[in-house]
Design an enzyme around this catalytic site. Structure first.
Site, PDB file in Angstrom:
ATOM      1  N   PRO A   2       0.912  -1.295  -0.039  1.00 46.09           N
ATOM      2  CA  PRO A   2      -0.107   0.228  -0.069  1.00 46.09           C
ATOM      3  C   PRO A   2       0.741   1.110   0.150  1.00 46.09           C
ATOM      4  O   PRO A   2       1.935   1.360   0.678  1.00 46.09           O
ATOM      5  CB  PRO A   2      -0.799   0.015   1.304  1.00 46.09           C
ATOM      6  CG  PRO A   2      -0.008  -1.121   1.944  1.00 46.09           C
ATOM      7  CD  PRO A   2       0.829  -1.987   1.300  1.00 46.09           C
ATOM      8  N   GLU A   3       0.638   2.116  -0.797  1.00 48.48           N
ATOM      9  CA  GLU A   3       1.283   3.661  -0.677  1.00 48.48           C
ATOM     10  C   GLU A   3       0.703   4.609   0.146  1.00 48.48           C
ATOM     11  O   GLU A   3      -0.488   4.383   0.710  1.00 48.48           O
ATOM     12  CB  GLU A   3       1.497   4.024  -2.371  1.00 48.48           C
ATOM     13  CG  GLU A   3       1.770   2.703  -3.215  1.00 48.48           C
ATOM     14  CD  GLU A   3       2.187   3.193  -4.560  1.00 48.48           C
ATOM     15  OE1 GLU A   3       2.797   4.185  -4.616  1.00 48.48           O
ATOM     16  OE2 GLU A   3       2.498   2.245  -5.507  1.00 48.48           O
ATOM     17  N   LYS A  55       3.927   5.811   5.438  1.00 48.46           N
ATOM     18  CA  LYS A  55       3.323   4.434   5.431  1.00 48.46           C
ATOM     19  C   LYS A  55       2.819   4.128   6.688  1.00 48.46           C
ATOM     20  O   LYS A  55       2.349   2.804   6.838  1.00 48.46           O
ATOM     21  CB  LYS A  55       4.140   3.521   4.469  1.00 48.46           C
ATOM     22  CG  LYS A  55       4.207   3.644   3.127  1.00 48.46           C
ATOM     23  CD  LYS A  55       5.047   2.758   2.436  1.00 48.46           C
ATOM     24  CE  LYS A  55       5.261   3.424   1.036  1.00 48.46           C
ATOM     25  NZ  LYS A  55       6.207   2.287   0.445  1.00 48.46           N
ATOM     26  N   CYS A 253       2.302   2.229 -25.274  1.00 47.07           N
ATOM     27  CA  CYS A 253       2.210   3.346 -24.267  1.00 47.07           C
ATOM     28  C   CYS A 253       0.978   4.006 -24.534  1.00 47.07           C
ATOM     29  O   CYS A 253       0.442   4.322 -25.903  1.00 47.07           O
ATOM     30  CB  CYS A 253       3.311   4.103 -24.698  1.00 47.07           C
ATOM     31  SG  CYS A 253       3.588   5.764 -24.073  1.00 47.07           S
ATOM     32  N   CYS A 256       2.155   7.314 -26.951  1.00 49.79           N
ATOM     33  CA  CYS A 256       3.031   7.058 -28.124  1.00 49.79           C
ATOM     34  C   CYS A 256       2.784   5.847 -28.886  1.00 49.79           C
ATOM     35  O   CYS A 256       3.226   5.645 -30.043  1.00 49.79           O
ATOM     36  CB  CYS A 256       4.302   7.652 -28.100  1.00 49.79           C
ATOM     37  SG  CYS A 256       5.296   6.231 -27.287  1.00 49.79           S
ATOM     38  N   CYS A 275       8.333   3.670 -20.524  1.00 48.82           N
ATOM     39  CA  CYS A 275       8.181   4.089 -22.029  1.00 48.82           C
ATOM     40  C   CYS A 275       9.609   4.541 -22.540  1.00 48.82           C
ATOM     41  O   CYS A 275       9.828   5.677 -22.439  1.00 48.82           O
ATOM     42  CB  CYS A 275       7.085   4.975 -22.672  1.00 48.82           C
ATOM     43  SG  CYS A 275       7.040   5.000 -24.398  1.00 48.82           S
ATOM     44  N   CYS A 278       8.667   7.845 -24.764  1.00 52.49           N
ATOM     45  CA  CYS A 278       8.560   9.078 -23.778  1.00 52.49           C
ATOM     46  C   CYS A 278       9.414   9.561 -22.677  1.00 52.49           C
ATOM     47  O   CYS A 278       9.685  10.629 -22.128  1.00 52.49           O
ATOM     48  CB  CYS A 278       7.157   8.861 -23.158  1.00 52.49           C
ATOM     49  SG  CYS A 278       5.796   8.719 -24.309  1.00 52.49           S
TER      50      CYS A 278
END
Ligand SMILES: [Zn+2]
Length: 285
Positions: A2-3, A55, A253, A256, A275, A278
């Site tokens: 969990p963030e 956290k 992506c 792109c 990506c 990008c």
């Protein structure tokens, strides 16, 4: 894992459920907690407030007792009305905090301890946390300086360093760097201050967007806090379109069309998604 956004959401939900209420029963299977409860009972104390720091989830009880929990991979807090059926097995129960109106149950939390406000101030891991974008006193400048101080460390690993900036986990790590168009393998020393500022700004935006969305009530009427399912960065609610790059190796992506790359990165070999078009690197990893 969990963030920070999920922990803040859990803290807000627990605050609404049991904040300001008197504990009518406390139970735990963790000897470290029951020892404290035996000497200085939780029953009869008021839940003063619930807050997230990075956290860590902190539940403050009257009489200067604070329950600190950390969810790691599988831990979660649920709230139920009295008599309502739990949605996880009793064998996973670690902590029960009951008030007259609501029961808060921690399942499978690997880190739980009672501390005092003095412990929090001195030398405990919570005080080593970097600035947290989800707190009101967040200062981006402070986060930027701490990140810059990590020198040759690759930016993706710096984002996971909770002492540099708090609350970012493996999902947001990749999402934020895509949002800021920064190659994850760039040493932080090779980034300009403007680039780091942009990374911090994107992280703040993504995390805050995820705090206000989210928490859903079950059909039974109890609020179940589950981790990991709701996070999104693209602004789209379609489950297949809610993230830019995380978990999308080989898929095109969204900007792109280039297939998304994945590589294990850093001392803990955490998956990084990006990506190549990008987020180009000067030298590819
Ligand atoms: Zn792209």
């Amino acid at each position: 894992m969990p963030e920070g956004d999920t922990i803040h959401r859990a803290a807000a939900t627990l605050q609404r459920a049991i904040g300001g209420q008197v504990v009518t029963r406390f139970e735990s299977v963790l000897p470290k907690l029951t020892r404290v409860d035996a000497g200085a009972p939780l029953r009869g104390r008021t839940v003063e407030r619930v807050e997230a720091r990075g956290k860590h989830l902190l539940i403050w009880f009257s009489g200067d007792l604070i329950l600190r929990t950390h969810m790691r991979m599988n831990g979660s807090w649920h709230i139920y009305r009295p008599g309502e059926r739990w949605q996880r097995p009793h064998g996973d129960m670690r902590i029960v905090i009951e008030t007259a109106a609501m029961h808060a149950i921690a399942f499978s939390v690997p880190v739980a301890e009672f501390v005092t406000s003095r412990d929090l101030l001195h030398g405990n891991i919570v005080s080593d946390l970097g600035p947290d974008p989800l707190t009101e006193d967040f200062r981006a400048e402070d986060a930027i300086e701490r990140m810059q101080a990590r020198g040759d460390t690759e930016i993706a690993d710096v984002l996971l360093d909770q002492t540099a900036i708090a609350g970012i986990g493996n999902v947001f790590k990749s999402e934020v760097l895509f949002g800021a168009r920064i190659n994850p393998f760039t040493p932080v020393s090779e980034l300009t201050r403007e680039q780091i500022a942009e990374i911090v700004a994107v992280a703040t935006r993504f995390m805050r967007a995820n705090v206000v969305s989210g928490f859903s009530r079950t059909e039974a009427g109890g609020g179940v806090i589950t981790y990991g399912g709701m996070r999104r960065t693209t602004g789209r609610s379609d489950p297949s379109a809610r993230l830019w790059v995380y978990g999308r190796a080989g898929q095109p992506c969204r900007r792109c069309g280039t297939p998304i790359s994945r590589l294990k990165q850093g001392p803990f070999a955490r998956s990084t998604y990006w990506c190549e078009r990008c987020q180009p690197a000067r030298t590819l990893p």
